[in-house]
Design a protein around this motif. Structure first.
Motif, PDB file in Angstrom:
ATOM      1  N   ALA A   1      -2.784 -15.097  -1.526  1.00  0.00           N
ATOM      2  CA  ALA A   1      -2.447 -16.611  -1.350  1.00  0.00           C
ATOM      3  C   ALA A   1      -3.208 -17.559  -2.412  1.00  0.00           C
ATOM      4  CB  ALA A   1      -3.011 -17.108   0.192  1.00  0.00           C
TER       5      ALA A   1
ATOM      6  N   TRP B   1       1.025  -1.456  -0.018  1.00  0.00           N
ATOM      7  CA  TRP B   1       0.053  -0.076  -0.028  1.00  0.00           C
ATOM      8  C   TRP B   1       0.834   1.350  -0.137  1.00  0.00           C
ATOM      9  CZ3 TRP B   1       1.686   2.498   4.215  1.00  0.00           C
ATOM     10  CH2 TRP B   1       2.290   1.566   5.407  1.00  0.00           C
ATOM     11  N   ASN B   2       2.200   1.295   0.293  1.00  0.00           N
ATOM     12  CA  ASN B   2       2.888   2.469   0.410  1.00  0.00           C
ATOM     13  C   ASN B   2       3.111   3.414  -0.874  1.00  0.00           C
ATOM     14  OD1 ASN B   2       4.755   0.339  -0.047  1.00  0.00           O
ATOM     15  ND2 ASN B   2       6.366   1.299   0.898  1.00  0.00           N
TER      16      ASN B   2
ATOM     17  N   GLU C   1      -5.169  -4.581   0.157  1.00  0.00           N
ATOM     18  CA  GLU C   1      -6.330  -4.323   0.656  1.00  0.00           C
ATOM     19  C   GLU C   1      -6.740  -2.729   0.762  1.00  0.00           C
ATOM     20  OE1 GLU C   1      -7.096  -5.725   5.091  1.00  0.00           O
ATOM     21  OE2 GLU C   1      -5.823  -6.986   3.949  1.00  0.00           O
TER      22      GLU C   1
HETATM   23  P1  NDP Z   1       2.255  -6.992   3.371  1.00  0.00           P
HETATM   24  O1  NDP Z   1       3.211  -8.125   3.547  1.00  0.00           O
HETATM   25  O2  NDP Z   1       1.465  -6.656   4.802  1.00  0.00           O
HETATM   26  O3  NDP Z   1       1.255  -7.077   2.103  1.00  0.00           O
HETATM   27  C1  NDP Z   1       2.085  -7.075   0.866  1.00  0.00           C
HETATM   28  C2  NDP Z   1       0.833  -7.636  -0.245  1.00  0.00           C
HETATM   29  O4  NDP Z   1       0.713  -9.076   0.146  1.00  0.00           O
HETATM   30  C3  NDP Z   1      -0.705  -7.291   0.079  1.00  0.00           C
HETATM   31  O5  NDP Z   1      -1.121  -7.045  -1.238  1.00  0.00           O
HETATM   32  C4  NDP Z   1      -1.153  -8.290   0.996  1.00  0.00           C
HETATM   33  O6  NDP Z   1      -2.711  -8.181   0.979  1.00  0.00           O
HETATM   34  C5  NDP Z   1      -0.697  -9.485   0.305  1.00  0.00           C
HETATM   35  N1  NDP Z   1      -0.665 -10.682   1.204  1.00  0.00           N
HETATM   36  C6  NDP Z   1      -0.951 -10.814   2.565  1.00  0.00           C
HETATM   37  N2  NDP Z   1      -0.932 -12.053   3.064  1.00  0.00           N
HETATM   38  C7  NDP Z   1      -0.706 -12.849   1.754  1.00  0.00           C
HETATM   39  C8  NDP Z   1      -0.410 -13.995   1.759  1.00  0.00           C
HETATM   40  N3  NDP Z   1      -0.737 -15.023   2.860  1.00  0.00           N
HETATM   41  N4  NDP Z   1      -0.190 -14.589   0.393  1.00  0.00           N
HETATM   42  C9  NDP Z   1      -0.200 -13.969  -0.580  1.00  0.00           C
HETATM   43  N5  NDP Z   1      -0.285 -12.429  -0.220  1.00  0.00           N
HETATM   44  C10 NDP Z   1      -0.491 -11.642   0.576  1.00  0.00           C
HETATM   45  O7  NDP Z   1       3.071  -5.483   3.134  1.00  0.00           O
HETATM   46  P2  NDP Z   1       2.441  -4.267   3.355  1.00  0.00           P
HETATM   47  O8  NDP Z   1       0.997  -4.142   2.095  1.00  0.00           O
HETATM   48  O9  NDP Z   1       2.070  -3.953   4.509  1.00  0.00           O
HETATM   49  O10 NDP Z   1       3.692  -3.152   2.764  1.00  0.00           O
HETATM   50  C11 NDP Z   1       4.425  -2.788   3.423  1.00  0.00           C
HETATM   51  C12 NDP Z   1       5.775  -3.590   3.315  1.00  0.00           C
HETATM   52  O11 NDP Z   1       6.162  -3.652   1.950  1.00  0.00           O
HETATM   53  C13 NDP Z   1       6.937  -2.914   4.068  1.00  0.00           C
HETATM   54  O12 NDP Z   1       7.596  -4.237   4.685  1.00  0.00           O
HETATM   55  C14 NDP Z   1       7.642  -2.455   3.057  1.00  0.00           C
HETATM   56  O13 NDP Z   1       9.222  -2.230   3.354  1.00  0.00           O
HETATM   57  C15 NDP Z   1       7.415  -3.403   1.921  1.00  0.00           C
HETATM   58  N6  NDP Z   1       7.833  -2.919   0.810  1.00  0.00           N
HETATM   59  C16 NDP Z   1       9.141  -3.508  -0.070  1.00  0.00           C
HETATM   60  C17 NDP Z   1       9.493  -2.715  -1.147  1.00  0.00           C
HETATM   61  C18 NDP Z   1      10.733  -3.322  -2.139  1.00  0.00           C
HETATM   62  O14 NDP Z   1      10.867  -3.007  -3.103  1.00  0.00           O
HETATM   63  N7  NDP Z   1      11.345  -4.123  -1.727  1.00  0.00           N
HETATM   64  C19 NDP Z   1       8.561  -1.843  -1.803  1.00  0.00           C
HETATM   65  C20 NDP Z   1       7.528  -1.158  -1.020  1.00  0.00           C
HETATM   66  C21 NDP Z   1       7.315  -1.842   0.201  1.00  0.00           C
HETATM   67  P3  NDP Z   1      -3.560  -7.224   1.982  1.00  0.00           P
HETATM   68  O15 NDP Z   1      -2.817  -6.058   1.885  1.00  0.00           O
HETATM   69  O16 NDP Z   1      -4.773  -7.347   1.609  1.00  0.00           O
HETATM   70  O17 NDP Z   1      -3.113  -7.876   3.425  1.00  0.00           O
END
Ligand code: NDP
Length: 505
Positions: free
Chosen positions: A205, A144-145, A171
């Motif tokens: 997932a 989301w960021n 989400e």
């Molecule tokens: P999350 O890990 O919570 O979620 C990332 C995505 O994965 C969302 O779309 C989420 O859905 C989905 N998701 C959650 N559970 C599962 C699962 N079991 N299987 C498959 N998909 C799943 O991360 P955030 O959205 O909170 O983002 C912030 C994080 O992202 C930070 O740690 C940040 O550092 C990292 N990030 C890394 C970057 C990079 O390039 N290395 C760039 C930007 C961010 P839902 O939102 O619906 O839970």
């Protein structure tokens, strides 16, 4: 000020503005069967899309970019509304989207063109070529960021390489995901090549288990582990862009004014919710006092709020403020000192992000003398908190920067030793005398190491992630001596062995 409210309401996903809790839209929560249907549709579109060739795809991706650029003000409003980020932060995100999409479309042909390689001693009579073909359907899971900029990397590169994409946005930001898919459908004739699926982690997932040909995941390290485990079930290849704990090193000969300005922006822009944001600063003790004073001055001048003049907006998700406060509390309890934004134990402070029950608006916090085992030094804080620790030498700075499980980005401020220090950092990307500059260079591969994941997006390496490599030999002339046949006799093998001994011995 509520922060982003819980995004789920029964069978629907509710997108809300974290600035005031206002409902922005409702989206379905796609179940595994609907995810499978999206993958099937994307697979049907894939042969048409790959058959367009590089020039056909480039024309269409360029058309999409022109629509995006024409509608940038709309995209900026939408990004701000779903994440709470300031207009300037959202504008920067939209500009990055346009530039990266341009690069992917413009460079796919060159990056993926068949490459002749030397055919070697034994197969001298063949030509040898490396080719890159589309994988088919790529699943993209986004955070989301940076709800537009982060997914546009894998989406644009996968599409430019001839794949179609099923995209699961966070989400918290389904509206931006839908907008990207709709604008592409508006710009491009034919079947949809970017299918969005909406929902929570369960939908993500389901995408991992759907039989897509690769999953490109960006999110937290904890979720990355789950994604990799789910993908292992079907041996689906996976690219993981996970969290970071980026360090900024400030040498004694650095331009301190520039370094302090960069630390403040790199740590606090987007309310500190940037994967490659500056979270730890190691400054040489010879200049620590002046540098730290400049950082505190710069951070104190920032306005936190929801209005048009704010520099720092609210935290996007409801969970984030509590986690940030936990890190600040833990750092103070372990002997760290707050130079800005949090009270010394027993003192009051006008802005107190360490107080329970506070709002989603967190004014900046600058901490110092935080021990390396504090949560704020080891885990991703993802909030407007900068830790500035002094070091006796740049040797120590490198050691401390590398002493962390994450290895995403880093930065170095030094007049003389920048590139040398950069090379010693265990980080996927380093900016010298700037912060986050690598993010804005579309030709540079982006990604990390260790707990920050593996694989790359952006640049040639990022594009090749979305291809299957095929090695092809073509026999030009019949060989004088044929070792690849049962008709080879001892004479043939003897001559070849002598040849190998002579040339390779
Ligand atoms: P999350 O890990 O919570 O979620 C990332 C995505 O994965 C969302 O779309 C989420 O859905 C989905 N998701 C959650 N559970 C599962 C699962 N079991 N299987 C498959 N998909 C799943 O991360 P955030 O959205 O909170 O983002 C912030 C994080 O992202 C930070 O740690 C940040 O550092 C990292 N990030 C890394 C970057 C990079 O390039 N290395 C760039 C930007 C961010 P839902 O939102 O619906 O839970």
């Amino acid at each position: 000020m509520t922060g982003g409210a819980r995004a789920v309401d029964g069978a629907e996903l509710v997108s809300r503005d974290p600035r005031d809790g206002r409902e922005l839209g409702r989206y379905p929560r796609h179940a595994p069967a609907e995810v499978a249907a999206a993958v099937t549709a994307a697979r049907r579109a894939a042969s048409w899309w790959s058959g367009l060739g590089h020039s056909g795809r480039r024309r269409r991706l360029d058309a999409w970019r022109r629509v995006l650029v024409r509608r940038v003000p709309e995209l900026v409003r939408l990004i701000s509304a779903e994440t709470g980020k300031t207009t300037a932060d959202a504008q920067l995100e939209a500009m990055l989207v346009a530039d990266h999409l341009h690069w992917a479309a413009a460079h796919a042909r060159r990056v993926l063109r068949p490459r002749r390689v030397p055919s070697g001693l034994l197969m001298y009579n063949h030509t040898a070529t490396v080719e890159h073909h589309p994988l088919g359907v790529v699943g993209v899971i986004g955070p989301w960021n940076y709800p537009a900029f982060i997914p546009i990397g894998p989406i644009a590169h996968a599409l430019a390489a001839g794949n179609t994409v099923v995209f699961k946005p966070s989400e918290h930001t389904p509206g931006v995901g839908a907008w990207l898919a709709d604008t592409l459908a508006e710009a491009v004739d034919g079947p949809r090549v970017l299918e969005p699926v909406f929902g929570t982690g369960e939908t993500g997932a389901a995408l991992c288990s759907s039989g897509v040909d690769k999953v490109a995941f960006t999110g937290s390290t904890a979720t990355g582990r789950k994604v990799m485990a789910a993908c292992a079930e079907h041996l689906t290849p996976v690219l993981l862009e996970c969290g970071g704990k980026d360090a900024l090193l400030v040498d004694r000969d650095a331009d301190l004014a520039a370094a302090a300005e960069a630390a403040v922006w790199g740590g606090l822009s987007n309310a500190g919710q940037t994967c490659v944001g500056v979270e730890r600063v190691y400054v040489h003790e010879a200049v620590a006092e002046e540098f730290t004073a400049r950082v505190v001055e710069g951070a104190a001048a920032l306005r936190t709020g929801t209005g048009p003049d704010a520099d720092i907006g609210p935290m996007t998700t409801p969970e984030q403020p509590g986690l940030v406060r936990e890190h600040v509390r833990d750092a103070l309890a372990r002997g760290g000192r707050a130079l800005l934004g949090a009270p010394e134990p027993g003192e009051g402070a006008p802005h107190d992000p360490a107080s329970p029950g506070g709002s989603a608006l967190l004014p900046p916090v600058v901490l110092t003398d935080v021990p390396e085992d504090a949560r704020a030094m080891r885990e991703e804080t993802f909030g407007p908190v900068l830790v500035v620790n002094r070091v006796a030498s740049m040797e120590e700075a490198v050691e401390r920067a590398n002493g962390c499980a994450y290895g995403l980005g880093a930065a170095v401020y030094s007049r003389r030793a920048g590139p040398r220090l950069a090379r010693r950092l265990r980080a996927g990307m380093v900016s010298v005398n700037s912060v986050l500059a690598f993010t804005g260079v579309p030709a540079l591969p982006f990604g990390g190491t260790g707990a920050s994941g593996f694989g790359r997006v952006h640049g040639p390496e990022g594009m090749r992630e979305f291809t299957r490599v095929q090695s092809v030999t073509r026999q030009r002339v019949r060989p004088l001596l044929q070792p690849l046949s049962f008709r080879r006799g001892p004479r043939t093998m003897g001559v070849l062995l002598r040849l190998i001994r002579t040339v390779r011995g």
